[in-house]
Design a protein around this motif. Structure first.
Motif, short mmCIF file in Angstrom:
data_model
loop_
_atom_site.label_atom_id
_atom_site.label_comp_id
_atom_site.label_asym_id
_atom_site.label_seq_id
_atom_site.Cartn_x
_atom_site.Cartn_y
_atom_site.Cartn_z
N PHE A 41 -133.72 -3.40 15.11
CA PHE A 41 -133.82 -3.08 13.87
C PHE A 41 -134.15 -4.14 12.82
O PHE A 41 -134.87 -4.03 11.81
N LEU A 42 -133.49 -5.32 13.25
CA LEU A 42 -133.94 -6.56 12.33
C LEU A 42 -135.32 -6.87 12.69
O LEU A 42 -136.12 -7.35 11.24
N ASN A 43 -136.04 -6.64 13.65
CA ASN A 43 -137.56 -7.11 13.87
C ASN A 43 -138.19 -6.06 13.68
O ASN A 43 -139.64 -6.40 13.62
N ASN A 44 -138.15 -4.81 13.06
CA ASN A 44 -139.06 -3.97 12.75
C ASN A 44 -138.95 -3.53 11.15
O ASN A 44 -137.79 -3.58 10.73
N ASP A 45 -140.04 -2.74 10.80
CA ASP A 45 -140.24 -2.59 9.45
C ASP A 45 -139.05 -1.35 9.08
O ASP A 45 -139.03 -0.53 9.81
N PHE A 46 -138.34 -1.35 8.01
CA PHE A 46 -137.65 -0.51 7.49
C PHE A 46 -138.30 0.48 6.53
O PHE A 46 -137.73 0.83 5.53
#
Length: 295
Positions: A41-46
């Motif tokens: 989740f940190l490394n992917n676009d939100f």
């Protein structure tokens, strides 16, 4: 935020050499096993995501880590808990205090005979939009993303140091980290249950992987412990570890983990790599409770 491969320390405890994977030192804001579980989740676009929804204890490590994640991603965090003790409300400390600082919305719920998970899934998320739902303790398939990176780091270290007789050990809550580690590690993973018994842990494994041949090896605890309850031997081994190794470990998981590990045949017969999963932010409130009861 990026973090680098956590170092491995060699310590001597109870006259045995043990290697410690220092995931507690990954990052000041985002460390331990939750950093690995939530790295996807940190490394992917939100993009289009406005809120994170989760549940658990008001002193859960996941609460603090999710509050950091939501702050980094500039989204809201709704974290549902079954009860917040009046003392904690009046004297915020540990994960609860730091999560509030990060803007977490910690919601005390009336469960109506439902578990927290049932409450959230039946009454909350069905009406929400543009959210990410993360189960208690990070028991989600996306956790594999970061844990696979951890496994790669350990496999590389094992090959470089020729540790063929090594076993990897970590105590478990939901068992998510241990399960995905075993999938990607070239050595046996050992774990022990800290929240329920071995049957509870097996059920957790099966929710994410039905192939029991690829599950970690579970070491049974010496006796039944109730999660979150104070046990004098937990505090004693916590102090002994700090004295002998100069490393602070978590009082909820690591104390039981070490007690179980050193009583097992594996501690006597194998080299052990112990994964320090962080969580020491919660020690503040636990130590105060221990001092009030035993000192």
């Amino acid at each position: 935020m990026e973090y680098i491969n956590s170092r491995i320390d060699s310590i001597n405890f109870e006259n045995h050499q043990v290697f410690i994977k220092r995931d507690d030192l990954l990052s000041k804001e985002f460390s331990g096993n939750k950093a690995r579980k939530f790295y996807y989740f940190l490394n992917n676009d939100f993009k289009d995501i406005k809120k994170i929804i989760s549940f658990g204890s008001p002193q859960a490590n996941s609460l603090y880590s999710l509050s950091v994640l939501s702050k980094i991603k500039n989204v809201k965090l709704d974290f549902y808990v079954s009860h917040i003790a009046s003392f904690l409300k009046e004297n915020p400390q540990g994960n609860y205090k730091e999560a509030l600082k990060n803007g977490a919305n910690i919601i005390e719920i009336q469960k109506d005979d439902l578990t927290s998970q049932e409450y959230v899934e039946k009454k909350i998320i069905k009406d929400e939009k543009d959210f990410v739902y993360i189960e208690e303790g990070g028991r989600v398939k996306e956790a594999e993303y970061g844990i696979k990176i951890l496994a790669h780091e350990i496999n590389t270290w094992i090959k470089e140091n020729r540790k063929e007789n090594l076993k990897v050990y970590l105590p478990s809550g939901t068992g998510t980290t241990a399960l995905f580690l075993q999938k990607h590690l070239e050595v046996e993973v050992l774990t022990s249950p800290c929240v329920g018994d071995e049957n509870y842990l097996k059920k957790q494994f099966l929710q994410l992987n039905s192939d029991e041949t690829k599950h970690p090896t579970i070491i049974k605890t010496k006796k039944k412990y109730h999660f979150g309850k104070l046990y004098k031997e937990f505090y004693e081994i916590h102090l002994e570890l700090l004295s002998q190794t100069n490393i602070e470990f978590d009082l909820l998981y690591d104390s039981l983990g070490w007690l179980t590990l050193i009583a097992s045949k594996y501690f006597q017969e194998n080299e052990i790599l112990y994964i320090h999963q962080g969580g020491i932010l919660g020690n503040e409130s636990m130590i105060n409770r221990y001092k009030n009861k035993y000192l």
